[in-house]
Design a protein around this motif. Structure first.
Motif, short mmCIF file in Angstrom:
data_model
loop_
_atom_site.label_atom_id
_atom_site.label_comp_id
_atom_site.label_asym_id
_atom_site.label_seq_id
_atom_site.Cartn_x
_atom_site.Cartn_y
_atom_site.Cartn_z
N GLY A 1 0.78 -1.23 0.00
CA GLY A 1 0.00 0.00 0.00
C GLY A 1 0.81 1.28 0.00
N VAL A 2 2.06 1.16 -0.37
CA VAL A 2 2.97 2.29 -0.25
C VAL A 2 3.46 2.70 -1.64
CG1 VAL A 2 5.45 2.42 0.23
CG2 VAL A 2 3.82 2.24 2.11
N ILE A 3 3.68 4.00 -1.85
CA ILE A 3 4.30 4.44 -3.10
C ILE A 3 5.80 4.53 -2.87
CG2 ILE A 3 4.51 6.29 -4.79
CD1 ILE A 3 1.70 7.16 -4.16
N CYS A 4 6.55 3.78 -3.64
CA CYS A 4 8.01 3.85 -3.53
C CYS A 4 8.55 4.54 -4.77
CB CYS A 4 8.60 2.45 -3.41
SG CYS A 4 10.40 2.47 -3.59
N CYS A 5 9.19 5.69 -4.59
CA CYS A 5 9.78 6.35 -5.75
C CYS A 5 11.17 5.79 -5.98
CB CYS A 5 9.86 7.86 -5.54
SG CYS A 5 8.25 8.62 -5.76
N LEU A 6 11.45 5.55 -7.24
CA LEU A 6 12.74 4.99 -7.61
C LEU A 6 13.47 6.10 -8.36
CD1 LEU A 6 14.15 2.23 -7.44
CD2 LEU A 6 13.09 1.64 -9.61
N VAL A 7 14.60 6.54 -7.80
CA VAL A 7 15.36 7.56 -8.51
C VAL A 7 16.78 7.06 -8.71
CG1 VAL A 7 13.99 9.46 -7.59
CG2 VAL A 7 16.06 8.75 -6.40
N LEU B 1 19.06 4.66 -6.55
CA LEU B 1 20.03 3.75 -7.15
C LEU B 1 21.26 4.54 -7.55
CD1 LEU B 1 17.84 1.56 -9.56
CD2 LEU B 1 18.59 1.03 -7.24
N ARG B 2 22.39 3.85 -7.61
CA ARG B 2 23.54 4.52 -8.19
C ARG B 2 23.96 3.75 -9.44
NH1 ARG B 2 26.95 5.86 -4.30
NH2 ARG B 2 26.23 4.73 -2.46
N LYS C 1 16.69 1.66 -13.48
CA LYS C 1 15.33 1.81 -12.98
C LYS C 1 14.33 1.05 -13.84
CE LYS C 1 15.78 6.25 -13.46
NZ LYS C 1 17.18 6.23 -13.91
N THR C 2 14.42 1.27 -15.15
CA THR C 2 13.50 0.58 -16.04
C THR C 2 13.71 -0.92 -15.94
OG1 THR C 2 13.45 2.47 -17.52
CG2 THR C 2 12.82 0.35 -18.47
N VAL D 1 8.99 5.65 -10.95
CA VAL D 1 10.30 6.20 -11.34
C VAL D 1 10.13 7.68 -11.67
CG1 VAL D 1 12.11 6.17 -13.08
CG2 VAL D 1 11.17 4.02 -12.24
N THR D 2 11.02 8.49 -11.18
CA THR D 2 10.98 9.90 -11.55
C THR D 2 12.39 10.47 -11.53
OG1 THR D 2 10.18 12.09 -10.95
CG2 THR D 2 10.48 10.54 -9.15
N HIS D 3 12.56 11.53 -12.29
CA HIS D 3 13.84 12.22 -12.25
C HIS D 3 13.73 13.50 -11.46
CE1 HIS D 3 14.89 9.85 -15.94
NE2 HIS D 3 15.77 9.53 -15.02
#
Ligand SMILES: Nc1ncnc2c1ncn2[C@@H]1O[C@H](COP(=O)(O)OP(=O)(O)OP(=O)(O)O)[C@@H](O)[C@H]1O
Ligand SMILES: Nc1ncnc2c1ncn2[C@@H]1O[C@H](COP(=O)(O)OP(=O)(O)OP(=O)(O)O)[C@@H](O)[C@H]1O
Ligand SMILES: [Mg+2]
Ligand SMILES: [Mg+2]
Lengths: 246, 344, 331, 227, 344
Positions: free
Chosen positions: B49-55, B230-231, B62-63, B213-215
């Motif tokens: 139930g959580v929004i996890c942003c991936l940057v 992520l790095r 990410k993709t 995913v967002t920039h």
């Protein structure tokens, strides 16, 4: 014409049979073109041949399309099937119609069936390959999204690949239709159906008018068929025109 | 659908219960012909139930991470568990139907109208026509497009309009899980902010588990209950709440990533409502600028700092005044907050 | 006549056209001095409608104009005599119609007998029309459970023709004279359907029987020989002896058929090929009716009808009907 | 039917052993003739098809024009040709080119017409001339469909080249194929078998050429499709 | 190429002189089948050598505007002049060669390698092989991609990597004019900021005239010498410098567009260097945070506001201290600036 007297008097062979006059025609074989022949023979010769030619063609193209499409869809999924079906349809196309008829007449008889089997077989190669290539040239993104949405491979194939392959498939259908119109003349080898009849009759009798008339009808038919198919294609691919504008 | 122990999706109930946890366990992906892995040993858990942003950096994986979840590509190593069941053994079709996916390249179907694109999954699921129609209009509305767009083809839309259709399409059947690859990347700030709000409102009702995913680090802060950074090389640099990241970036890389003005960004996380106090003297002052109680401290600071006013009036949406905030009060509130969690 | 007879063909014709001597020489060759024992002569037409109540019979014919005419002639006569007849016209060439016959698609068809010998039985050409008839009949009896009825007085063999002007310039009367064009036929370009290239009733015969070893062969589509010769694409063409070009008519005198003194083109009288069982089931009046028709088909009669159909574009069945009625058939 | 089939196989085998040399020689000539016709059809059809696809206009006229020529049986085209350019190689080649042309032209048109508009827009935006877009962008990115036309055309032409026997051009497999009287059904089928082999081998060679001509990037993009 | 009066591009010298002005004169575009125009009566002039950022709502006509300039679509009405010559009468090929175009959909050629994609225009112009090779590596470097990517194909790159190749490709022959449609839209903040800096550095050397579409208002502020704001229907809402827009948005729409925190954004436009003053007392204070003189006031504010320090030490890049800035000084500097131009 038959008088009672004529029926009793049998001719002696020494005298030879009675040879009545059959009348003559103002149109001769050496003439370039003779309209009056076309007018008098339209209803009796040309029109029925044209109508027969149309349905011979339609049946072959429709059957050929159904089978080729099914084969292409299968080949898209099953790798080896492509080679197999290509070889099979190459074989079908390469067998001369005479040999084909010699093999098939005893089984399927002297009728439409034999002709349609042959003509349908002749469309496979073209329609199959165009359909398969079309299915394969669909943009990768579209397929990725469709798959990502949970479409089964079958659904991807039918709902994404297939519609996007329509231009390529229709190119195959257009050429096939014209090919069948041309090849359907061989129907005249088995049964007197189609424009092959007047065309070959004219070739034998070197009657230019009939050759031209029937040939022109075949060409017009090809033109009309192509036109109809283009209209069909445009109406089922509205997105292509949307893209072109602007 | 009956419960079936051999079907991980059915077993995990992705389709029936709306909240599922996603766990990465040493997930690793190496593309054929590439030396370096695109994703290395990724391990973290996104609660249900959580929004996890991936940057992360461009090319940071990410993709790739997204596509591993819905099995558009296969793991080289490790595992990903959805509601406790491994994606490796999932029925891919079932899995994907349970997951809404917004791809980075948008990828609308060129041969379908806008309505057709949105209706793809509902049609797959055999919804009745009328319901589909209604849903399409509802979604067009949600993504702020006029219903007249329904009959157009993708080629007739602008980039941002296409992107919004991609979002609408993924939302069509309200899947319990969403993978959103830069869903708002091509949108102007006004439309973007409106869609963010719409999405958050939706999320309040139906708590989806979302990887987003967002920039745009501001977007990540606004949308993400959690943020995973992520790095290069698909290595997890940090995973935590926005506040964690802004207050305690684990290293210079993350600090750089969230930005040199991360102090101000942190202000976005709190609202004027949280620090306002009643101020009877306000009535006497005529020229005090007004600000909504729901505005962020950042907007408040902007107002205070760039006007000559000594304080701003904080009002409820209905216009009633809650009180005032001065620059010093603002600063004090921030400092107090900082002291409680020890950030720099 | 071999070849062209065998199939007029479309895309896949198998035979060539060859022809024997010219039209006038036919009859003498075929029957020798007296009456040929195999040819229908002076047969009378049965009275009434003996065909009523007899089982139905299917007639086929091949795919070129003269065959349509033949098919119509036999069919009209039988119908007039009360037989139940189905017609399957326009069935390919010799091989296809034989296959159809063999497989029971048809019960009866008129065939050129030299064709049966060469294309169907695959035998070498026979020396006389009687020998040809006998060879064909033997084959049909032993391999097809069929028989031949009496043959027609006329035959339609392949002929080699040249333009009259060319004949004059080179002093050509018979095939052997082609050496006048060049030694061993050098300078002769022979236009015929492709199978003539390999047949004795064609190029092989020219080489072996006439020693014309230098003749150049050009394969052409059916019916295109006249055009090719007219356009100078060749100087010797292959045609049928019954072709309108050799009768009085529009093209009279334009072409000359060369005399085939060595009979390389064989003998091509026509006879109905009928299943033995059919002959039996239909009874003697059936055979008699067919023989009556055959007996009427002299060269002149056939040529006249060919001209009516091919040059004047009359409908073949109308022509056949008129001809039979003129000779006593009451419909 | 079984007996017939078995007998046929024996006939075909016998014919091969007895006439193998001749079949090989005729096969070679068939290949030369077919290659010539397909090459000419490519030279004419590919540029026209590609051009029309490039401008997205006039397609009906070009495709239909090419197509309609085929409506007449090839044998009639040969017959008509006798009066125009006479017998021989020219005659049969023209007939075969007419057969192959629409396949190549139509497929080239469809292929180029269907190239991703985004890609083309990028190329236009870079200031490529129409010709450059066509040669460097459009054609390379639609090789498979163009080649589909060429491959089918090859089979069609090989399968029809036997009609050379009717055009005064002898020495091809047609000499046997049209002469069932002399060579029998076994001989005809043996020659047909040679034609089938030529068609299939040529088809394989063209498939190889297609693979070489198809840029690797396209294959990668296609392979990116998840299964 | 010789000067040719009939060729507007040659005549206007686009290819020879590197600076050209772009003037829109009532430019209007209506797509076939659409009632409302996508662009209405657009009139403004971009001076030579200037970067003009184009911002506006999704579907607002930005891409359309770009494509009108290089004639990928044709004007319905009005005109666009490049260096004084109408695009209507230009030779399209010449025109487009003189213009670098980064398209929104990226549109790499799938059948060419990365190197091949970048080298397209140099090859068209017949550059020698060695020079092309060198240029490709130079550009890969510029867009922060390893040279090992040269041999890959587009399908093997991430979204952001592809976008960077699109940029490199457009820059290949250093065209005097650039149309850039969201060139950095898919990039993470670090890469994006690095590329922005690279591009600005490049621009300092070769003053191109650039139209730059972006959705990121911070990017527009950073990159744009001028900003044009479009509104729905392709109508020009405001055209001016970033400072104009932030300080004097013509209406609520523009104010909304630049953001509620536009006051803080404005701080991005000025550097610490501009307001610092020597402060001898600094030596005594040990715990003062340090900030670069080139940092924006916004970063300075962030530092000051979110630490307990009363001032920041401003240093040159070589480490020498220029002086200090306190929060009050910062506020005062902003207020003084505001008073001189009368902004709210
Ligand atoms: N080919 C087309 N046919 C019809 N309408 C079009 C076409 N292309 C664009 N439009 C419409 O024109 C308007 C402007 O589109 P444009 O692509 O210029 O917008 P944009 O400002 O670039 O938007 P975005 O930021 O979303 O890319 C939009 O409403 C769009 O729907
Ligand atoms: N099909 C492929 N083959 C080989 N390498 C690939 C492939 N797809 C992606 N990569 C590489 O894997 C790495 C990760 O790519 P991915 O697309 O996951 O990055 P991303 O984080 O989404 O980047 P972006 O923000 O630019 O979209 C990149 O270096 C990319 O070049
Ligand atoms: Mg990505
Ligand atoms: Mg756009």
């Amino acid at each position: 014409m038959t008088s009672a007297a004529a029926s009793i008097v049998l001719p002696a062979w020494q005298a030879g049979p009675v040879i009545p006059s059959f009348g003559s025609s103002s149109c001769t074989s050496s003439q370039t073109f003779c309209w009056s022949w076309v007018r008098t023979n339209w209803a009796g010769v040309l029109e029925p041949a044209l109508v027969q030619h149309i349905y011979i063609t339609v049946i072959a193209v429709v059957c050929g399309l159904i089978i080729s499409l099914a084969a292409a869809l299968l080949a898209y999924r099953v790798g080896w099937f492509e080679r197999g079906f290509t070889a099979f349809s190459t074989l079908l196309y390469t067998i001369p119609s005479l040999a084909f008829f010699l093999l098939f007449v005893p089984v399927t008889g002297l009728g439409l069936m034999t002709i349609e089997i042959g003509l349908t077989g002749y469309t496979f190669l073209l329609m199959f390959r165009n359909a398969l290539t079309g299915l394969r040239s669909v943009p990768a993104d579209a397929i990725k999204v469709a798959t990502g949405m949970g479409m089964t491979p079958r659904q991807v194939l039918l709902r994404v690949n297939l519609p996007l392959a329509i231009p390529s498939i229709m190119a195959g259908v257009r050429i096939s239709a014209v090919t069948v119109i041309s090849l359907a003349t061989i129907a005249a080898d088995v049964t007197p159906l189609g424009l092959g009849n007047p065309i070959f009759f004219a070739l034998h009798t070197t009657f230019t008018t009939e050759l031209i008339a029937a040939g022109v009808l075949a060409i017009l038919l090809a033109f009309a068929a192509d036109l109809v198919l283009v209209i069909v294609q445009r109406s089922i691919t509205p997105w292509i025109r949307a893209r072109a504008k602007g | 659908m009956t419960h079936d122990e051999t079907d991980p999706i059915a077993a995990s109930g992705v389709r029936r219960q709306s909240q599922v946890e996603i766990e990465f366990r040493n997930a690793t992906k190496r593309y054929p012909g590439q030396e370096a892995p695109a994703i290395s040993n990724l391990s973290f858990t996104i609660p249900a139930g959580v929004i996890c942003c991936l940057v992360g950096p461009s090319g940071g994986g990410k993709t790739t991470t997204m596509m591993l979840v819905n099995r558009l590509i296969d793991l080289t190593d490790g595992d990903i568990l959805i509601g406790g069941a491994s994606v490796r053994s999932a029925n891919t079709t079932e899995l994907r139907r349970a997951i809404g996916y917004v791809i980075q390249q948008i990828g609308l179907f060129p041969h379908m109208t806008i309505a057709g694109n949105i209706a793809v999954v509902p049609k797959l699921l055999g919804w009745p026509r009328a319901r589909i129609r209604e849903r399409v209009l509802e979604l067009l509305n949600l993504v702020q497009l006029d219903r007249s767009y329904a009959g157009r083809y993708p080629a007739q839309l602008s980039g941002g309009q296409q992107q919004r259709i991609g979002l609408a399409r993924a939302l069509a059947v309200d899947p319990p899980l969403m993978l959103m690859d830069e869903p708002f990347g091509a949108l102007d700030p006004i439309t973007r902010s409106a869609l963010q709000d719409e999405f958050l409102k939706l999320q309040e009702r139906i708590n989806k588990t979302v990887i987003f995913v967002t920039h745009d680090i501001d977007e990540a802060i606004k949308m993400g209950d959690r943020i995973a950074v992520l790095r290069e090389g698909g290595i997890l640099a940090q995973f935590g709440t926005a506040d964690d990241l802004l207050a305690h970036p684990v290293d210079d890389y993350v600090a750089d990533f969230v930005g040199a003005d991360r102090g101000l960004k942190r202000l976005s996380l709190r609202r004027m409502r949280d620090i306002v106090h009643p101020d009877p003297s306000l009535e006497a002052k005529p020229n005090v600028p007004t600000i909504s109680a729901d505005a962020s401290l950042r907007v408040g600071l902007s107002r205070l700092f760039t006007t000559d006013a000594s304080a701003v009036r904080v009002t409820e949406n209905d216009g009633t005044t809650l009180g005032a905030v001065t620059l010093d009060e603002l600063r004090e509130a921030v400092a107090a907050h900082r002291r409680t969690d020890g950030a720099p | 006549s071999g070849n062209s007879k065998s199939n007029a063909a479309s895309t896949s014709s198998s035979s060539s056209s060859s022809k024997s001597s010219n039209a006038s020489s036919n009859s003498s060759k075929s029957s020798g001095s007296g009456l040929s024992p195999v040819t229908a002569h002076n047969v009378s037409l049965p009275n009434g409608t003996p065909g009523q109540g007899k089982p139905s019979v299917t007639i086929g014919d091949k795919n070129f104009p003269e065959e349509f005419l033949l098919g119509d002639l036999y069919q009209i006569a039988l119908k007039a005599k009360g037989y139940t007849v189905t017609v399957k016209p326009n069935i390919g060439g010799s091989e296809i119609i034989d296959t159809s016959f063999k497989s029971g698609q048809i019960d009866l068809y008129p065939e050129y007998l030299g064709e049966i010998v060469s294309s169907v039985a695959k035998k070498s050409p026979q020396k006389s029309d009687v020998a040809t008839y006998n060879a064909a009949k033997k084959f049909e009896q032993s391999h097809r459970n069929a028989t031949l009825l009496k043959q027609t007085p006329f035959q339609d063999v392949d002929v080699l023709f040249v333009k009259t002007a060319f004949a004059k310039a080179n002093n050509l009367k018979s095939v052997g004279d082609l050496t006048n064009v060049g030694a061993k036929g050098q300078g002769v370009t022979y236009v015929a359907q492709p199978p003539s290239r390999t047949r004795f009733a064609g190029l092989k015969g020219l080489q072996k029987a006439y020693g014309l070893t230098k003749v150049n062969f050009v394969g052409a589509p059916p019916g295109q020989q006249y055009k090719a010769i007219n356009k100078g694409q060749g100087n010797v063409g292959d045609a049928f002896s019954t072709d309108p070009a050799f009768a009085s008519g529009v093209n009279a005198g334009k072409y000359l058929a060369l005399n085939d003194t060595k009979h390389i083109m064989g003998f091509q009288h026509v006879a109905p090929v009928v299943k033995q069982s059919v002959v039996k089931a239909e009874g003697p009046q059936f055979t008699k009716t067919l023989n009556w028709v055959s007996s009427l088909l002299t060269l002149k009669a056939v040529q006249t009808m060919d001209i009516a159909v091919q040059t004047h574009h009359k409908d073949a069945s109308t022509v056949a009907q008129k001809f039979l009625e003129a000779n006593g058939l009451n419909s | 039917m079984h007996v017939i089939a078995a007998g046929l196989v024996v006939d075909i085998g016998t014919f091969f052993t007895q006439q193998g040399r001749m079949l090989v020689a005729e096969g070679v000539k068939q290949i030369e003739l077919s290659a010539l016709a397909v090459a000419i059809a490519i030279v004419i059809g590919l540029p026209i098809g590609a051009m029309v696809g490039h401008i997205h206009k006039l397609s009906f006229i070009a495709v239909n024009g090419g197509n309609v020529l085929r409506a007449l049986p090839t044998l009639s085209i040969i017959a008509i040709g006798i009066g125009i350019y006479g017998f021989g190689l020219v005659n049969i080649t023209v007939a075969l080119v007419i057969l192959a042309l629409p396949l190549i032209l139509t497929n080239a048109f469809v292929a180029v017409d269907g190239v991703d508009p985004g890609t083309v827009k990028a190329a236009q935006g870079m200031g490529m001339t129409g010709r450059q877009i066509l040669l460097r962008v459009e054609l390379p990115s639609c090789v498979p469909l163009v080649m589909a036309g060429v491959r089918t055309a090859w089979v069609y032409v090989v399968a029809t080249a036997y009609l050379a026997a009717f055009s005064g051009y002898s020495g091809t497999l047609g000499d046997v194929i049209v002469d069932i009287g002399s060579f029998g059904l076994g001989g005809v089928l043996a020659a047909t078998a040679v034609a089938v082999v030529i068609a299939l081998v040529g088809e394989l060679v063209l498939a190889g050429a297609e693979r070489l001509l198809t840029p690797r990037g396209l294959k990668l993009a296609a392979n990116a499709n998840p299964g």
